[in-house]
Design a protein around this motif. Sequence first.
Motif, PDB file in Angstrom:
ATOM      1  N   THR A 202       0.825  -1.202   0.000  1.00 21.55           N
ATOM      2  CA  THR A 202       0.000   0.000   0.000  1.00 21.55           C
ATOM      3  C   THR A 202       0.863   1.258   0.000  1.00 21.55           C
ATOM      4  OG1 THR A 202      -1.759  -1.142   1.206  1.00 21.55           O
ATOM      5  CG2 THR A 202      -1.779   1.261   1.268  1.00 21.55           C
ATOM      6  N   PHE A 203       1.933   1.231   0.767  1.00 21.65           N
ATOM      7  CA  PHE A 203       2.828   2.387   0.820  1.00 21.65           C
ATOM      8  C   PHE A 203       3.491   2.621  -0.537  1.00 21.65           C
ATOM      9  CE2 PHE A 203       7.295   3.742   1.356  1.00 21.65           C
ATOM     10  CZ  PHE A 203       7.060   5.050   1.764  1.00 21.65           C
ATOM     11  N   LEU A 204       3.943   1.562  -1.177  1.00 22.76           N
ATOM     12  CA  LEU A 204       4.576   1.706  -2.487  1.00 22.76           C
ATOM     13  C   LEU A 204       3.584   2.213  -3.523  1.00 22.76           C
ATOM     14  CD1 LEU A 204       6.781  -1.537  -2.528  1.00 22.76           C
ATOM     15  CD2 LEU A 204       7.507   0.818  -2.078  1.00 22.76           C
ATOM     16  N   LEU A 211      -4.169   8.786  -4.477  1.00 28.01           N
ATOM     17  CA  LEU A 211      -5.628   8.804  -4.449  1.00 28.01           C
ATOM     18  C   LEU A 211      -6.252   7.462  -4.801  1.00 28.01           C
ATOM     19  CD1 LEU A 211      -6.263  12.266  -6.130  1.00 28.01           C
ATOM     20  CD2 LEU A 211      -6.147  11.715  -3.699  1.00 28.01           C
ATOM     21  N   THR A 212      -5.459   6.393  -4.833  1.00 26.05           N
ATOM     22  CA  THR A 212      -6.017   5.080  -5.149  1.00 26.05           C
ATOM     23  C   THR A 212      -6.893   4.596  -4.002  1.00 26.05           C
ATOM     24  OG1 THR A 212      -4.037   4.028  -4.242  1.00 26.05           O
ATOM     25  CG2 THR A 212      -4.086   4.440  -6.615  1.00 26.05           C
ATOM     26  N   ILE A 218      -4.341   6.361   4.344  1.00 29.46           N
ATOM     27  CA  ILE A 218      -3.388   7.439   4.077  1.00 29.46           C
ATOM     28  C   ILE A 218      -4.109   8.671   3.553  1.00 29.46           C
ATOM     29  CG2 ILE A 218      -1.411   8.102   2.653  1.00 29.46           C
ATOM     30  CD1 ILE A 218      -0.462   5.221   2.779  1.00 29.46           C
ATOM     31  N   ARG A 219      -5.114   8.462   2.700  1.00 22.91           N
ATOM     32  CA  ARG A 219      -5.857   9.587   2.141  1.00 22.91           C
ATOM     33  C   ARG A 219      -6.611  10.349   3.238  1.00 22.91           C
ATOM     34  NH1 ARG A 219      -8.431   6.873  -1.477  1.00 22.91           N
ATOM     35  NH2 ARG A 219     -10.552   7.009  -0.687  1.00 22.91           N
ATOM     36  N   GLN A 220      -7.214   9.623   4.161  1.00 22.45           N
ATOM     37  CA  GLN A 220      -7.927  10.267   5.263  1.00 22.45           C
ATOM     38  C   GLN A 220      -6.963  10.997   6.203  1.00 22.45           C
ATOM     39  OE1 GLN A 220     -11.191  10.623   5.548  1.00 22.45           O
ATOM     40  NE2 GLN A 220     -11.410   9.535   3.601  1.00 22.45           N
ATOM     41  N   LEU A 221      -5.783  10.438   6.390  1.00 19.02           N
ATOM     42  CA  LEU A 221      -4.775  11.124   7.209  1.00 19.02           C
ATOM     43  C   LEU A 221      -4.397  12.466   6.591  1.00 19.02           C
ATOM     44  CD1 LEU A 221      -2.404   8.141   8.136  1.00 19.02           C
ATOM     45  CD2 LEU A 221      -3.720   9.519   9.746  1.00 19.02           C
ATOM     46  N   MET A 222      -4.180  12.466   5.285  1.00 20.20           N
ATOM     47  CA  MET A 222      -3.808  13.703   4.599  1.00 20.20           C
ATOM     48  C   MET A 222      -4.928  14.742   4.671  1.00 20.20           C
ATOM     49  SD  MET A 222      -0.755  13.365   3.666  1.00 20.20           S
ATOM     50  CE  MET A 222       0.484  12.110   3.387  1.00 20.20           C
ATOM     51  N   LEU A 223      -6.171  14.301   4.474  1.00 19.02           N
ATOM     52  CA  LEU A 223      -7.303  15.221   4.554  1.00 19.02           C
ATOM     53  C   LEU A 223      -7.442  15.798   5.962  1.00 19.02           C
ATOM     54  CD1 LEU A 223      -9.965  13.229   2.470  1.00 19.02           C
ATOM     55  CD2 LEU A 223      -8.863  15.383   1.831  1.00 19.02           C
ATOM     56  N   LEU A 245     -11.815   8.736   9.850  1.00 18.14           N
ATOM     57  CA  LEU A 245     -10.402   8.422  10.058  1.00 18.14           C
ATOM     58  C   LEU A 245     -10.272   7.156  10.898  1.00 18.14           C
ATOM     59  CD1 LEU A 245      -7.426   9.344   9.775  1.00 18.14           C
ATOM     60  CD2 LEU A 245      -7.720  10.578  11.933  1.00 18.14           C
ATOM     61  N   PRO A 246      -9.641   6.097  10.366  1.00 19.38           N
ATOM     62  CA  PRO A 246      -9.456   4.871  11.158  1.00 19.38           C
ATOM     63  C   PRO A 246      -8.519   5.102  12.348  1.00 19.38           C
ATOM     64  CG  PRO A 246      -9.150   4.468   8.800  1.00 19.38           C
ATOM     65  CD  PRO A 246      -9.174   5.952   8.990  1.00 19.38           C
ATOM     66  N   THR A 247      -8.817   4.446  13.448  1.00 23.56           N
ATOM     67  CA  THR A 247      -8.017   4.471  14.685  1.00 23.56           C
ATOM     68  C   THR A 247      -7.551   5.879  15.064  1.00 23.56           C
ATOM     69  OG1 THR A 247      -5.948   4.002  13.482  1.00 23.56           O
ATOM     70  CG2 THR A 247      -7.203   2.121  14.330  1.00 23.56           C
ATOM     71  N   PRO A 248      -8.466   6.836  15.238  1.00 26.66           N
ATOM     72  CA  PRO A 248      -8.031   8.191  15.594  1.00 26.66           C
ATOM     73  C   PRO A 248      -7.479   8.296  17.008  1.00 26.66           C
ATOM     74  CG  PRO A 248     -10.413   8.039  15.712  1.00 26.66           C
ATOM     75  CD  PRO A 248      -9.932   6.729  15.143  1.00 26.66           C
ATOM     76  N   HIS A 249      -7.771   7.306  17.856  1.00 26.78           N
ATOM     77  CA  HIS A 249      -7.347   7.356  19.256  1.00 26.78           C
ATOM     78  C   HIS A 249      -5.989   6.707  19.497  1.00 26.78           C
ATOM     79  CE1 HIS A 249      -9.657   3.758  18.355  1.00 26.78           C
ATOM     80  NE2 HIS A 249      -9.001   3.133  19.306  1.00 26.78           N
ATOM     81  N   THR A 250      -5.430   6.026  18.493  1.00 26.14           N
ATOM     82  CA  THR A 250      -4.136   5.345  18.698  1.00 26.14           C
ATOM     83  C   THR A 250      -3.149   5.745  17.598  1.00 26.14           C
ATOM     84  OG1 THR A 250      -5.040   3.418  17.515  1.00 26.14           O
ATOM     85  CG2 THR A 250      -5.115   3.381  19.936  1.00 26.14           C
ATOM     86  N   ASP A 251      -3.177   5.037  16.473  1.00 20.46           N
ATOM     87  CA  ASP A 251      -2.184   5.250  15.417  1.00 20.46           C
ATOM     88  C   ASP A 251      -2.306   6.631  14.768  1.00 20.46           C
ATOM     89  OD1 ASP A 251      -1.864   2.641  16.051  1.00 20.46           O
ATOM     90  OD2 ASP A 251      -2.626   1.832  14.172  1.00 20.46           O
ATOM     91  N   SER A 252      -3.517   7.171  14.672  1.00 21.01           N
ATOM     92  CA  SER A 252      -3.746   8.406  13.914  1.00 21.01           C
ATOM     93  C   SER A 252      -3.963   9.621  14.800  1.00 21.01           C
ATOM     94  CB  SER A 252      -4.959   8.234  12.993  1.00 21.01           C
ATOM     95  OG  SER A 252      -4.843   7.077  12.201  1.00 21.01           O
ATOM     96  N   VAL A 253      -3.580   9.551  16.058  1.00 21.99           N
ATOM     97  CA  VAL A 253      -3.881  10.640  16.984  1.00 21.99           C
ATOM     98  C   VAL A 253      -3.136  11.926  16.613  1.00 21.99           C
ATOM     99  CG1 VAL A 253      -2.060  10.002  18.627  1.00 21.99           C
ATOM    100  CG2 VAL A 253      -4.092  11.221  19.433  1.00 21.99           C
ATOM    101  N   ILE A 254      -1.962  11.817  15.988  1.00 23.84           N
ATOM    102  CA  ILE A 254      -1.230  13.022  15.581  1.00 23.84           C
ATOM    103  C   ILE A 254      -2.016  13.791  14.520  1.00 23.84           C
ATOM    104  CG2 ILE A 254       0.778  13.794  14.256  1.00 23.84           C
ATOM    105  CD1 ILE A 254       2.524  12.065  15.884  1.00 23.84           C
ATOM    106  N   ALA A 255      -2.680  13.070  13.619  1.00 27.72           N
ATOM    107  CA  ALA A 255      -3.491  13.741  12.601  1.00 27.72           C
ATOM    108  C   ALA A 255      -4.639  14.524  13.248  1.00 27.72           C
ATOM    109  CB  ALA A 255      -4.038  12.720  11.613  1.00 27.72           C
TER     110      ALA A 255
END
Length: 435
Positions: A202-204, A211-212, A218-223, A245-255
């Motif tokens: 997915t990263f590659l 935008l795939t 990743i797209r939701q993190l950027m938004l 945004l998936p997992t906003p309380h753990t992995d994505s809390v910085i976003a």
Amino acid sequence: MVLVGAVLLLAVLGQIMVYSTTFYWSYTSYGSPFTIFLGQLRWFALGIIGFVAFAWIDYGLFRRWAVPVLVLVFSSLLLIIFIGSRVFGAQRSLFDGSVQPSEFAKLGMVLYAAAWLAGRRTELRTFSEGMLPYGVVIGIIIGLVLMQPDLSTAFVLSVVMLTMYFMSEASISQFVTVLLTFAILFALMINFNQHSSERLATFLASLNDPLTAENYHIRQLMLTMAGGGWLGHGIGASYQKFAYLPTPHTDSVIAVLVDETGIFGLIFFLGLIGVFVWRGIRIAMAAKSSFGAYIAVGITVWVAVQTMMNLFSVLAMIPFTGVPVPFLSLGGSSLVSLLLACGVLVSISRGSNVDVRTADADDDDAGIREPKTARRIQRNGQFAFLASHDLSRWNRGTRASSTERAQSAWGKVRARAERVRRELRKRTSRGTVRR
């Protein structure tokens, strides 16, 4: 006190972000927006108690507990294989997901590795007594973490252990050998683990087309981060965390932090982490024993690497990792282990009264300098473990060891006697005192 202030600010900011990212989930799941937050608040209170206790305990005692700590870490990680709770396809926790032993394993392995490295200063350059036993013990623990599977935690542990090993008397060739070995093992793990392979793919794919459909996270993190601007929408006002945004309380809390507090909020958080790293390095440099210096380096690298891993993954600079953000992410085990580690750092800055000469003859607490290590580390451009007897030069207000206090008191007596002699000589030269 600078370190204590930074830790408390980070912990309080973490509680604010936990409530902000969980009140909607808590309300829809439990009927109250405070249920999850109150659970995290209990862990926070337990962590503060542990922080004060570990800051008060003489860190030299941890050397005597190094082997029991290793046994406890090994037993808990082994127990997960048989009775661990499975969440999102991973078996990483005990007691219905309330305790995650791999988080406490980070601190436990730092303490054990510091005791092991400090006690084998002269044998580290040999393969049979240095690199081999160190690699076997660390490899077993990391292997148990990989079996959960938890590749992110295993990577953090590997970086911390390798850094501590490099800071010791180990040769560069040994360090490169161990580094290549770990790199090969992680490459094999990613290749044979389907979840890790998918994240890498997915990263590659995101590098070619962000935008795939496969890059939804990743797209939701950027938004989310783009919507925050400089000042953000305000605490609790991020709409992306509501089922987007998936997992906003753990992995994505910085976003979420950027969305609600803006770029300035991110700079404030990273500034606090920078202060933590700065004080950790200063404590390592001023430590009166190599044991304390190794612990300080390990804890500092642990916090720095974990923060950078999550930040880089949120910015889509590396494959997305599941490592929690220090102090910010929801999770009692992560918060408590971090606060305990910070307490150990404070204890190191205060000095040790424990006699460690039998375990480490090169320690400055035993009155013996360690010029060989200091010269080697200076040559490599790394931290010099200073042998100065004036701890207050680096950490003002800290409590020095009993040997240092005795030397300081004797120095004051000698200085006063010298001043009296000089005054008598002056008066004698003026004729005001009879010969």
